[in-house]
Structure formats: C-alpha cells, structure tokens
Design a protein around this motif. Structure first.
Motif, PDB file in Angstrom:
ATOM      1  N   THR A 143       0.826  -1.209   0.000  1.00  0.00           N
ATOM      2  CA  THR A 143       0.000   0.000   0.000  1.00  0.00           C
ATOM      3  C   THR A 143       0.863   1.263   0.000  1.00  0.00           C
ATOM      4  O   THR A 143       1.906   1.296   0.662  1.00  0.00           O
ATOM      5  CB  THR A 143      -0.915   0.002   1.253  1.00  0.00           C
ATOM      6  N   THR A 144       0.405   2.260  -0.720  1.00  0.00           N
ATOM      7  CA  THR A 144       1.079   3.553  -0.686  1.00  0.00           C
ATOM      8  C   THR A 144       0.096   4.641  -1.104  1.00  0.00           C
ATOM      9  O   THR A 144      -0.969   4.334  -1.643  1.00  0.00           O
ATOM     10  CB  THR A 144       2.307   3.563  -1.628  1.00  0.00           C
ATOM     11  N   SER A 145       0.445   5.879  -0.847  1.00  0.00           N
ATOM     12  CA  SER A 145      -0.474   6.992  -1.116  1.00  0.00           C
ATOM     13  C   SER A 145       0.149   8.047  -2.031  1.00  0.00           C
ATOM     14  O   SER A 145       1.365   8.141  -2.134  1.00  0.00           O
ATOM     15  CB  SER A 145      -0.892   7.665   0.202  1.00  0.00           C
ATOM     16  N   GLN A 146      -0.736   8.800  -2.647  1.00  0.00           N
ATOM     17  CA  GLN A 146      -0.311   9.812  -3.600  1.00  0.00           C
ATOM     18  C   GLN A 146      -1.378  10.903  -3.652  1.00  0.00           C
ATOM     19  O   GLN A 146      -2.557  10.625  -3.479  1.00  0.00           O
ATOM     20  CB  GLN A 146      -0.169   9.163  -4.985  1.00  0.00           C
ATOM     21  N   THR A 147      -0.967  12.126  -3.908  1.00  0.00           N
ATOM     22  CA  THR A 147      -1.909  13.234  -4.049  1.00  0.00           C
ATOM     23  C   THR A 147      -1.951  13.689  -5.506  1.00  0.00           C
ATOM     24  O   THR A 147      -0.914  13.778  -6.161  1.00  0.00           O
ATOM     25  CB  THR A 147      -1.490  14.413  -3.157  1.00  0.00           C
ATOM     26  N   VAL A 148      -3.151  13.945  -5.992  1.00  0.00           N
ATOM     27  CA  VAL A 148      -3.331  14.425  -7.366  1.00  0.00           C
ATOM     28  C   VAL A 148      -4.168  15.703  -7.310  1.00  0.00           C
ATOM     29  O   VAL A 148      -5.219  15.726  -6.662  1.00  0.00           O
ATOM     30  CB  VAL A 148      -4.041  13.383  -8.249  1.00  0.00           C
ATOM     31  N   THR A 149      -3.696  16.739  -7.970  1.00  0.00           N
ATOM     32  CA  THR A 149      -4.472  17.977  -8.020  1.00  0.00           C
ATOM     33  C   THR A 149      -4.742  18.364  -9.472  1.00  0.00           C
ATOM     34  O   THR A 149      -3.994  17.990 -10.376  1.00  0.00           O
ATOM     35  CB  THR A 149      -3.734  19.153  -7.336  1.00  0.00           C
ATOM     36  N   VAL A 167     -14.260  20.397 -12.304  1.00  0.00           N
ATOM     37  CA  VAL A 167     -13.137  19.495 -12.027  1.00  0.00           C
ATOM     38  C   VAL A 167     -11.873  20.325 -11.747  1.00  0.00           C
ATOM     39  O   VAL A 167     -10.823  19.763 -11.468  1.00  0.00           O
ATOM     40  CB  VAL A 167     -12.858  18.543 -13.207  1.00  0.00           C
ATOM     41  N   GLN A 168     -12.012  21.646 -11.851  1.00  0.00           N
ATOM     42  CA  GLN A 168     -10.844  22.497 -11.677  1.00  0.00           C
ATOM     43  C   GLN A 168     -10.489  22.680 -10.201  1.00  0.00           C
ATOM     44  O   GLN A 168     -11.348  22.621  -9.326  1.00  0.00           O
ATOM     45  CB  GLN A 168     -11.111  23.876 -12.281  1.00  0.00           C
ATOM     46  N   ASN A 169      -9.194  22.933  -9.999  1.00  0.00           N
ATOM     47  CA  ASN A 169      -8.679  23.304  -8.682  1.00  0.00           C
ATOM     48  C   ASN A 169      -9.003  22.259  -7.617  1.00  0.00           C
ATOM     49  O   ASN A 169      -9.153  22.580  -6.444  1.00  0.00           O
ATOM     50  CB  ASN A 169      -9.259  24.658  -8.258  1.00  0.00           C
ATOM     51  N   GLY A 170      -9.132  21.020  -8.008  1.00  0.00           N
ATOM     52  CA  GLY A 170      -9.462  19.947  -7.072  1.00  0.00           C
ATOM     53  C   GLY A 170      -8.228  19.229  -6.566  1.00  0.00           C
ATOM     54  O   GLY A 170      -7.120  19.390  -7.092  1.00  0.00           O
ATOM     55  N   SER A 171      -8.427  18.440  -5.533  1.00  0.00           N
ATOM     56  CA  SER A 171      -7.321  17.669  -4.966  1.00  0.00           C
ATOM     57  C   SER A 171      -7.867  16.362  -4.399  1.00  0.00           C
ATOM     58  O   SER A 171      -8.902  16.356  -3.718  1.00  0.00           O
ATOM     59  CB  SER A 171      -6.637  18.472  -3.853  1.00  0.00           C
ATOM     60  N   VAL A 172      -7.196  15.292  -4.708  1.00  0.00           N
ATOM     61  CA  VAL A 172      -7.605  13.996  -4.160  1.00  0.00           C
ATOM     62  C   VAL A 172      -6.381  13.280  -3.597  1.00  0.00           C
ATOM     63  O   VAL A 172      -5.276  13.426  -4.109  1.00  0.00           O
ATOM     64  CB  VAL A 172      -8.278  13.084  -5.220  1.00  0.00           C
ATOM     65  N   GLY A 173      -6.622  12.534  -2.561  1.00  0.00           N
ATOM     66  CA  GLY A 173      -5.590  11.668  -1.990  1.00  0.00           C
ATOM     67  C   GLY A 173      -5.899  10.239  -2.389  1.00  0.00           C
ATOM     68  O   GLY A 173      -7.021   9.760  -2.194  1.00  0.00           O
ATOM     69  N   LEU A 174      -4.935   9.593  -2.973  1.00  0.00           N
ATOM     70  CA  LEU A 174      -5.141   8.231  -3.466  1.00  0.00           C
ATOM     71  C   LEU A 174      -4.274   7.259  -2.670  1.00  0.00           C
ATOM     72  O   LEU A 174      -3.062   7.465  -2.548  1.00  0.00           O
ATOM     73  CB  LEU A 174      -4.778   8.123  -4.951  1.00  0.00           C
ATOM     74  N   THR A 175      -4.890   6.231  -2.153  1.00  0.00           N
ATOM     75  CA  THR A 175      -4.138   5.172  -1.487  1.00  0.00           C
ATOM     76  C   THR A 175      -4.272   3.904  -2.311  1.00  0.00           C
ATOM     77  O   THR A 175      -5.361   3.335  -2.427  1.00  0.00           O
ATOM     78  CB  THR A 175      -4.658   4.931  -0.059  1.00  0.00           C
ATOM     79  N   TYR A 176      -3.176   3.518  -2.910  1.00  0.00           N
ATOM     80  CA  TYR A 176      -3.150   2.334  -3.772  1.00  0.00           C
ATOM     81  C   TYR A 176      -2.863   1.098  -2.914  1.00  0.00           C
ATOM     82  O   TYR A 176      -1.910   1.096  -2.138  1.00  0.00           O
ATOM     83  CB  TYR A 176      -2.035   2.443  -4.814  1.00  0.00           C
ATOM     84  N   THR A 177      -3.657   0.071  -3.085  1.00  0.00           N
ATOM     85  CA  THR A 177      -3.396  -1.182  -2.382  1.00  0.00           C
ATOM     86  C   THR A 177      -3.397  -2.331  -3.379  1.00  0.00           C
ATOM     87  O   THR A 177      -4.428  -2.645  -3.991  1.00  0.00           O
ATOM     88  CB  THR A 177      -4.445  -1.451  -1.287  1.00  0.00           C
ATOM     89  N   PHE A 178      -2.243  -2.907  -3.566  1.00  0.00           N
ATOM     90  CA  PHE A 178      -2.117  -4.115  -4.388  1.00  0.00           C
ATOM     91  C   PHE A 178      -2.245  -5.309  -3.452  1.00  0.00           C
ATOM     92  O   PHE A 178      -1.625  -5.335  -2.390  1.00  0.00           O
ATOM     93  CB  PHE A 178      -0.758  -4.154  -5.095  1.00  0.00           C
ATOM     94  N   THR A 179      -3.039  -6.284  -3.865  1.00  0.00           N
ATOM     95  CA  THR A 179      -3.268  -7.441  -3.005  1.00  0.00           C
ATOM     96  C   THR A 179      -3.110  -8.725  -3.806  1.00  0.00           C
ATOM     97  O   THR A 179      -3.548  -8.799  -4.963  1.00  0.00           O
ATOM     98  CB  THR A 179      -4.691  -7.392  -2.401  1.00  0.00           C
ATOM     99  N   GLU A 180      -2.491  -9.696  -3.196  1.00  0.00           N
ATOM    100  CA  GLU A 180      -2.402 -11.021  -3.800  1.00  0.00           C
ATOM    101  C   GLU A 180      -2.839 -12.051  -2.766  1.00  0.00           C
ATOM    102  O   GLU A 180      -2.767 -11.824  -1.565  1.00  0.00           O
ATOM    103  CB  GLU A 180      -0.978 -11.322  -4.267  1.00  0.00           C
ATOM    104  N   VAL A 181      -3.291 -13.192  -3.258  1.00  0.00           N
ATOM    105  CA  VAL A 181      -3.720 -14.287  -2.395  1.00  0.00           C
ATOM    106  C   VAL A 181      -2.800 -15.466  -2.675  1.00  0.00           C
ATOM    107  O   VAL A 181      -2.332 -15.642  -3.805  1.00  0.00           O
ATOM    108  CB  VAL A 181      -5.191 -14.659  -2.696  1.00  0.00           C
ATOM    109  N   GLN A 182      -2.547 -16.275  -1.655  1.00  0.00           N
ATOM    110  CA  GLN A 182      -1.664 -17.418  -1.872  1.00  0.00           C
ATOM    111  C   GLN A 182      -2.253 -18.360  -2.916  1.00  0.00           C
ATOM    112  O   GLN A 182      -3.462 -18.409  -3.130  1.00  0.00           O
ATOM    113  CB  GLN A 182      -1.455 -18.190  -0.576  1.00  0.00           C
ATOM    114  N   ARG A 183      -1.404 -19.105  -3.561  1.00  0.00           N
ATOM    115  CA  ARG A 183      -1.865 -20.098  -4.521  1.00  0.00           C
ATOM    116  C   ARG A 183      -2.765 -21.104  -3.804  1.00  0.00           C
ATOM    117  O   ARG A 183      -2.757 -21.198  -2.586  1.00  0.00           O
ATOM    118  CB  ARG A 183      -0.668 -20.816  -5.148  1.00  0.00           C
TER     119      ARG A 183
END
Lengths: 173, 222
Positions: A21-27, B199-215
């Motif tokens: 897991t990791t985070s990033q900001t997009v504007t 959609v202008q002047n916006g800001s979002v925080g994204l948390t990416y989570t990659f997940t795998e399951v055992q075979r």
C-alpha cells in the motif's frame, strides 16, 4: 511506503494474503481570467466603468489578468454597454487595443511596446488570441469616440473555455 | 493349657504364611503379565517450514513512482508513473488486484450524473515484460504493453480490480505503468469564478493497495 504481509491459517479454507500500500496526491488545474483597472490586483467579478467625461477622457486602461494555473492561449471578453440616463441615443462603440510587450502610459495614452487592435463592439464579444503566461496580464486600452453623447456604463467580462488552454499532454516520470 | 497354647500358635502360623504369600505375589505378579514393546525414531528431526507471502513495490528508477504528487492536471493530461511490483515471498500467488481509496474533490473521483457532465480522474494499469521507456512511455518488448486494468474512473477502484495476469510466481514481478489522467472536457470560467461541479482546482488523496492471495493449497504425496 508500507508493505504488509499477512499469512492467515485460522481455518482450513483461509488463504494467505499479501498487500502493498502507498499513497499519492493528485491535483487539477484551474483556468480563468479577470478584467481589472490598470495595475490593480485580480479579484473575481466583472469590471464596471462609468464613462462620465468622454470628451475629455475617451480612454480607459485595463488589464486582462490570467488567474489560471496554466498558460492561456486566448480568452473571450464580453462588453455590455448601457446609457446612464434615459433617451434613445445609440450605444457607443468601444474599441480595445493591446499594448504588446509593454505598458500603457495612462497620462499620455501611449504604449511602450507595440499596439494591436483587438476589435470593437457596442455590446458583444471580442475574442483575444494573445497568449498569457500563468500570472501574466495583458495591457489594454478601451476607447470610445468623443461624441458619444450622454454618460454610459460599460461592463467588461472575461471568459476562458477549455479550448483556450493548451491541449493535454502525457508526462512520463 | 499346653494344648490351648499350641492351638493359638497354629492359627497365627497360618496368618503369617498367608501374609508372606501375598507379599510374594505382589512382588512377582507383574512378571507374570509383562508384554513386548518395540520403537523406532528418525535419527535426525524432520524439518517442516511454512512459506511466506509478501508483496512489495518500489519505484522503477528513474520514475518517482508514487512518492511525489501529481499536480495541476488539465483536461487531456496524463501522467505515467512506473513501479515494480514483486511477489517477494516463497509462495506463488494468485488473484492479484488493485484497489484505490480516494478522498477529496468528488468531481475528480466520480463522473457527473446528468445533467452534470464532468468526468473524473481515470487510472489505467499496464505492464511490460521488458523495461519501460520512461521517456516516451513505450514498452520495449516485441509483444508490446499489456493492459492489466483498463482505464476506469477512480470510483471504480473503490472495489479492487483484477489484473489480467493475476498470478505471480514466487519471486516474480511485474513492471507496471500506472497512468492517471483527466479526461478532456469542456468548462468555461467567467470573471475568475469557477463553474459549479467543476473538475478544476481539485485535490484527491489516493491510497493504492495491491493485493495477492496465496496459490491454491495442495496435498503432496511423496
């Protein structure tokens, strides 16, 4: 960057699970412009000018300020003119002149750079195709003919559409 | 008198003999019921080790990966970031997914619903068997890039999305290109006032989570 690994063996059917897991900001950008009197700071809203003594002073000096976070390829100015008093005199024509790479001397009415006519209208739109950098401004002179009769008011608005900012780009980094 | 004494001694003698006989029986009895026992053990202990399931990611040099923000996106803009995703455990894995938790400006997360026509940020995931060309975003492999997750709005990633190649062998990895883009769309700003639902002047925080399951667990006979 957080890395989590979990191996679950609580029940017979449980399966191990690994996660990263990791985070990033997009504007996102914003675009727009405002019209202000020469040298004034940018505030939102239209600019209203009363032409009260046109015979003596047929010029008004205004700036078109880029308030965007991106450069502008152009913008559209809209003028609306009304007579201050009653009467059926025709509406005066307003002409816009750009002082490119320079500034207007409001006293002498001269441009220190080169001038370019942007167009004229009584009430309508003028498309400005001059590029403006982020935070930059265009020096304009609004003028009307001296014999325009009774005082009148002009409202200057500016609009920036998507087409008036650069096309999208793909960045790899 | 003498006869009576003799009778008493006789009765005591019987009791003593019975007591001694009982003691002998207790001592000698187990020998009578003993059985044979045989045992064997491995000379050295058997080792049983459990596997590990680990998923790690790192920026693909020289890309900044997720470590730096993406700023000032205008409609039509796209930013490609590159990361290496590795199954660094000892177990093969399956069911590789990516989920993105998004917070911030709603119009950048979810597409507008009519009459609102705003289009939210999109994320696309591609992989390349060879190294990515980070100058022009192309995949050097003859087979080209593989789209692992097709372009979708951020809101779609609230549910984990499956990779096309969802299995990763132990120690195997994927060279990923993560593209964040803002779809081209029309908005006009008048007198410096942003339109509603912009959609202008916006800001979002994204948390990416990659997940795998055992075979899938296996039973081995060997």
């Amino acid at each position: 960057m957080t890395v989590v690994a979990v191996l679950s063996m609580r029940v017979a059917l449980a399966a191990g699970r690994g996660a990263a897991t990791t985070s990033q900001t997009v504007t996102s950008a914003r675009w727009g412009s405002v019209v202000v009197l020469q040298g004034q700071s940018a505030t939102s809203g239209a600019l209203v000018i009363d032409w009260t003594n046109v015979k003596k002073n047929p010029y008004q000096f205004i700036d078109l300020v880029n308030t965007s976070t991106v450069a502008l390829l152009g913008q559209t100015m809209t003028l609306s003119t009304t007579r201050n008093g009653s009467g059926n005199q025709p509406l005066p024509t307003i002409s816009l002149t750009l002082c490119r790479s320079g500034s207007w001397d409001a006293t002498a009415g001269t441009c220190s750079g080169t001038t370019a006519d942007l167009g004229s209208t009584t009430t309508g739109s003028i498309t400005v195709t001059e590029p403006v950098a982020v935070g930059g401004r265009l020096a304009l002179r609004a003028s009307t003919s001296a014999g325009t009769g009774s005082p009148f008011t002009s409202t200057f608005s500016s609009a920036v559409s998507r087409a008036q900012i650069p096309v999208g780009s793909v960045v790899n980094r | 008198m003498r006869q009576s004494l003799h009778r008493t001694l006789s009765s005591w003698r019987g009791l003593v003999i019975a007591f001694i006989g009982g003691v002998l029986l207790l001592v000698a009895g187990p020998s009578v019921f003993a059985s044979l026992t045989a045992q064997t053990s491995n000379a050295s202990p058997q080792t049983v080790a459990s596997g590990t399931l680990k998923l790690t990611m790192s920026s693909t040099n020289p890309s900044a990966g997720f470590s730096t923000s993406i700023t000032n996106l205008a409609p039509g803009d796209a930013v490609n970031r590159y990361i290496d995703l590795t199954n660094s455990g000892t177990l093969d894995s399956q069911g590789l997914t990516l989920g993105i938790a998004s917070t911030g400006t709603a119009s950048l997360i979810t597409d507008g619903v009519a009459p609102v026509t705003t289009k939210a940020l999109r994320v696309t995931v591609r992989s390349c068997v060879a190294a990515w060309n980070q100058t022009n975003g192309t995949c050097a492999d003859a087979g080209g890039a593989v789209t692992q997750i097709a372009s979708a709005p951020l809101s779609t990633f609230a549910s984990a999305q499956s990779f096309t190649d969802a299995s990763l062998a132990a120690a195997a990895g994927l060279r990923l290109q993560i593209q964040v883009s803002l779809p081209d769309q029309n908005e006009t700003t008048t007198n410096g006032v942003l339109p509603t639902n912009t959609v202008q002047n916006g800001s979002v925080g994204l948390t990416y989570t990659f997940t795998e399951v055992q075979r899938t667990a296996t039973t081995t006979n060997s």
